[in-house]
Design an enzyme around this catalytic site. Structure first.
Site, PDB file in Angstrom:
ATOM      1  N   GLU A 253      10.107 -14.963   2.934  1.00 35.33           N
ATOM      2  CA  GLU A 253       9.569 -14.200   1.794  1.00 35.33           C
ATOM      3  C   GLU A 253      10.378 -14.572   0.558  1.00 35.33           C
ATOM      4  O   GLU A 253      11.609 -14.688   0.624  1.00 35.33           O
ATOM      5  CB  GLU A 253       9.720 -12.680   1.976  1.00 35.33           C
ATOM      6  CG  GLU A 253       8.856 -12.034   3.014  1.00 35.33           C
ATOM      7  CD  GLU A 253       9.089 -10.507   3.063  1.00 35.33           C
ATOM      8  OE1 GLU A 253       9.785  -9.963   2.166  1.00 35.33           O
ATOM      9  OE2 GLU A 253       8.598  -9.879   4.010  1.00 35.33           O
ATOM     10  N   GLU A 305      -0.423  -4.562  -3.326  1.00 35.96           N
ATOM     11  CA  GLU A 305      -0.756  -3.613  -2.255  1.00 35.96           C
ATOM     12  C   GLU A 305      -0.532  -2.197  -2.775  1.00 35.96           C
ATOM     13  O   GLU A 305       0.600  -1.723  -2.852  1.00 35.96           O
ATOM     14  CB  GLU A 305       0.096  -3.901  -1.016  1.00 35.96           C
ATOM     15  CG  GLU A 305      -0.177  -5.263  -0.406  1.00 35.96           C
ATOM     16  CD  GLU A 305       0.772  -5.597   0.742  1.00 35.96           C
ATOM     17  OE1 GLU A 305       0.629  -5.002   1.824  1.00 35.96           O
ATOM     18  OE2 GLU A 305       1.668  -6.440   0.540  1.00 35.96           O
ATOM     19  N   LYS A 308       1.632   0.630  -0.844  1.00 34.56           N
ATOM     20  CA  LYS A 308       3.016   0.439  -0.438  1.00 34.56           C
ATOM     21  C   LYS A 308       3.883   1.542  -1.024  1.00 34.56           C
ATOM     22  O   LYS A 308       3.694   1.972  -2.166  1.00 34.56           O
ATOM     23  CB  LYS A 308       3.544  -0.929  -0.881  1.00 34.56           C
ATOM     24  CG  LYS A 308       2.984  -2.083  -0.067  1.00 34.56           C
ATOM     25  CD  LYS A 308       3.830  -3.341  -0.195  1.00 34.56           C
ATOM     26  CE  LYS A 308       5.080  -3.250   0.646  1.00 34.56           C
ATOM     27  NZ  LYS A 308       5.825  -4.515   0.701  1.00 34.56           N
ATOM     28  N   GLU A 314       7.099  -2.492  -5.680  1.00 36.94           N
ATOM     29  CA  GLU A 314       6.591  -2.925  -4.380  1.00 36.94           C
ATOM     30  C   GLU A 314       5.076  -3.142  -4.390  1.00 36.94           C
ATOM     31  O   GLU A 314       4.543  -3.885  -3.571  1.00 36.94           O
ATOM     32  CB  GLU A 314       6.953  -1.908  -3.295  1.00 36.94           C
ATOM     33  CG  GLU A 314       8.439  -1.846  -2.955  1.00 36.94           C
ATOM     34  CD  GLU A 314       8.939  -3.133  -2.311  1.00 36.94           C
ATOM     35  OE1 GLU A 314       8.220  -3.698  -1.481  1.00 36.94           O
ATOM     36  OE2 GLU A 314      10.051  -3.576  -2.669  1.00 36.94           O
TER      37      GLU A 314
END
Length: 333
Positions: A253, A305, A308, A314
């Site tokens: 990541e 997203e 999250k 995030e």
């Protein structure tokens, strides 16, 4: 002399080709406005994205991946780790989620635990689960195709600067030592989540934004032009301290949020980071400690997203919008 030059040129092309093949994107599904699995796989293919990471055995995604030629990192979810200390359950897990797809889906790595810290309750299960999944993979005769590993974050590094002096924390060292031995014995890489963004916001007084975004001109006192290489080499140095000097690292990541944080979380900065990271990986130059070694890298993440939890950043790591439009102009291949 001309033959030597030709060989060098061919080698350089080979390194760059290796780098181009090494860009993947992590596919998280923690949102209520995301495209179907098949649409997502089609989006990967149309953009020439050759690698994917998924964070649980998502059978709908696995079905859609059949015949796609996309290399896959498949995670074992944290809440499954304890059950996999039972060898029979590990075999069942592989039989259900790996073997049926192994001919048509290019599963490359199975990650038995993502960012499990030594003080987490689940840490006690990781080594046994690793061994059991490995045994099940070997029993299915897939050990040549699939490597079994874990993914760590940078918090396990006790000292990271200068990078050549990188070491694991004492707690991390005792936790990781048998895992590193396992990886060495099985020819598997260590996966690491490397985020210059988090290092930068944790120490903005000492770290320049240009250094974190690959925009710095010239090297610093430690011989580094960017924070990504410095972080990666601190892990390589820490591995060397515990007998893992020959271990490869896959960057599982790396990303930069486009919103939700301080002044550094802008669309422009995120676009700069992703494009510069891709160009760096494509170059095949490696890092100061590992020159010329291709850096297999997975960008985080495919989409914003919106479900999250945690810091608001995030929810803003996507390189595509939920409607599949690109958030940035990125050339993946």
């Amino acid at each position: 002399m001309s033959i030597v030059f030709l060989l060098v040129a061919i080698l350089s092309i080979g390194l760059e080709f290796t780098g181009v093949q090494s860009i993947g994107v992590c596919y998280g599904v923690n949102g209520n406005n995301l495209p179907s699995r098949q649409e997502v796989i089609d989006l990967y293919k149309s953009n020439g994205i050759t690698g994917m990471r998924i964070y649980y055995p998502d059978e709908e995604a696995l079905q859609a991946l059949r015949g796609s030629n996309i290399e896959l990192i498949l995670d074992v979810p944290r809440d499954t780790l304890s059950s996999l200390t039972d060898a029979n359950q590990a075999t069942d897990w592989v039989t259900k989620y790996v073997t049926p797809y192994s001919q048509e889906v290019k599963i490359k790595y199975i990650t038995v635990g993502n960012e499990i810290h030594p003080d987490y309750n689940e840490a006690q299960y990781v080594l046994t689960a690793l061994q059991n999944i490995q045994n099940a993979i070997s029993a299915a005769n897939l050990q040549g195709q699939i490597k079994v590993s874990i993914a760590i974050d940078m918090s396990l590094i006790g000292n990271s600067y200068p990078p050549k002096d990188g070491v694991f924390t004492d707690q991390a060292k005792s936790y990781l030592q048998p895992i590193i031995n396992f990886l060495m014995n099985n020819g598997a890489p260590l996966l690491a989540n490397v985020y210059p963004y988090f290092a930068y916001i944790g120490n903005e007084q000492s770290i320049h934004l240009d250094y974190a975004l690959f925009n710095q001109q010239g090297n610093n006192d430690a011989g580094y032009q960017n924070l990504f290489d410095a972080q990666l080499d601190s892990v390589y140095a820490a591995l060397a301290q515990v007998g893992g000097s020959n271990l490869q690292i896959v960057v599982s990541e790396s990303g930069w949020p486009s919103a939700g944080g301080d002044g550094a979380t802008t669309v422009d900065n995120a676009a700069t980071y992703y494009n510069n990271l891709i160009n760096h990986v494509k170059s095949g130059n490696g890092t100061p400690l590992k020159p010329g070694v291709a850096i297999e890298t997975y960008l985080f993440a495919m989409f914003d997203e919106n479900l999250k939890s945690g810091a608001s950043t995030e929810q803003h790591f996507g390189v595509f919008n939920p409607d599949k439009s690109p958030k940035y102009q990125i050339n993946f291949n």
